[in-house]
Design an enzyme around this catalytic site. Structure first.
Site, PDB file in Angstrom:
ATOM      1  CG  ASP A  45       4.604  -3.225   6.517  1.00  0.00           C
ATOM      2  OD1 ASP A  45       3.627  -3.016   5.770  1.00  0.00           O
ATOM      3  OD2 ASP A  45       5.746  -2.781   6.270  1.00  0.00           O
ATOM      4  CB  SER A  46      -1.233  -2.789   6.451  1.00  0.00           C
ATOM      5  OG  SER A  46      -1.511  -4.162   6.211  1.00  0.00           O
ATOM      6  CG  ASP A  84       4.484  -6.428   3.885  1.00  0.00           C
ATOM      7  OD1 ASP A  84       5.011  -6.488   2.757  1.00  0.00           O
ATOM      8  OD2 ASP A  84       3.524  -5.680   4.147  1.00  0.00           O
ATOM      9  CE  LYS A 112       3.906  -6.163   0.245  1.00  0.00           C
ATOM     10  NZ  LYS A 112       4.475  -4.839   0.638  1.00  0.00           N
ATOM     11  CD  GLU A 114       7.262  -0.895   1.898  1.00  0.00           C
ATOM     12  OE1 GLU A 114       6.201  -1.222   2.435  1.00  0.00           O
ATOM     13  OE2 GLU A 114       7.829   0.197   2.124  1.00  0.00           O
ATOM     14  CD  GLU A 181       0.704   1.302  -1.216  1.00  0.00           C
ATOM     15  OE1 GLU A 181      -0.001   1.851  -0.341  1.00  0.00           O
ATOM     16  OE2 GLU A 181       1.545   0.423  -0.963  1.00  0.00           O
TER      17      GLU A 181
END
Length: 264
Positions: A45-46, A84, A112, A114, A181
């Site tokens: 999602d960067s 993501d 992925k 978070e 991270e």
């Protein structure tokens, strides 16, 4: 050339062999990275920041991640492909199931997510239904406003212990990979040693099983703030494929990340 799977990465961990990951968003770059031997590609999602120009990752949608996942899938033969799950696309287990299914159908091998303890039920349900999960702890960019900015996490004893406990719990819930991270190197070492599953670091020191960077940072094409943990490999090599090879070699021999790229 055999495909990289979660079993491949687990074998690498057991053998002490470091592996590499990069973000990718289209077929052309993905093909180049795959061809040079990058083990894991992440449709991150960067893309909200490096492609769309946003200040953070929050505006990215599942449909956008799915689009770029399909693009990357067409360009690769070997690399493991992770997608993501964007902000608020997995707020409930039911929502996570629907959106993760869409990303797997777009070509992802794994999704992925978070978060820590609150995600355990979701991780278990996804795994039980055939959707592999990569967890993500430490500086989780979707929580940037909770953290008050992009800040190193786990520097005090209480938060370090919480992150370690969450890592163990996520593994027990069924996660097959973990990204950590922007945490102190000592904490990353403790997590890597405590878990059976492979741990991928970004801004987390050199002792994790693998390393991941954003492709724009590796190629020196990021605009604005350049993270301390990143390295411009294109500057020292002058060619994209050579830059990727240099990144792979430095991770393999332990020279990246160095102390300059690490937090204490």
């Amino acid at each position: 050339m055999s495909k990289v799977t979660s079993s491949t990465l687990l074998k690498y961990k057991q053998e002490g062999r470091k592996f590499t990951a990069l973000t990718a968003y289209d077929a052309s770059f993905a093909s180049a990275f795959d061809g040079e031997g990058i083990d894991v590609l992440l449709v991150g999602d960067s893309l909200g920041m490096v492609l769309q120009g946003h200040d953070d990752t929050l505006p990215v949608t599942t449909a956008e991640i799915a689009y770029h996942t399909r693009c990357v899938r067409r360009g690769i033969e070997r690399s493991l492909l992770i997608a993501d799950m964007p902000f608020m696309s997995y707020a409930t287990p039911e929502q996570a199931m629907e959106n993760a299914t869409a990303l797997m159908q777009a070509g992802a091998n794994m999704v992925k997510l978070e978060g820590g303890h609150w995600l355990l039920e979701t991780v278990t349900k996804l795994t039980e239904r055939g959707i592999p999960v990569c967890a993500h702890l430490g500086l989780t960019p979707q929580s940037v406003h909770v953290f008050g900015g992009f800040k190193v996490q786990g520097r005090d004893a209480e938060n370090a212990q919480r992150i370690l406990d969450e890592a163990k719990a996520l593994e027990a819930a069924g996660a097959q990979l973990l990204v950590v991270e922007c945490i102190p190197a000592s904490l990353a070492t403790a997590i890597t040693q405590a878990l059976t599953i492979p741990v991928i670091g970004i801004g987390a020191g050199a002792t994790t099983d693998g390393q991941i960077l954003v492709m724009h940072d590796v190629l020196g094409i990021s605009s604005g703030y350049i993270p301390r943990f990143s390295k411009n490999y294109l500057k020292q090599t002058g060619e994209i494929r050579s830059a990727v090879r240099a990144y792979i070699e430095e991770v393999a021999n332990g020279s990246f990340p160095s102390a300059d790229h690490t937090f204490n």
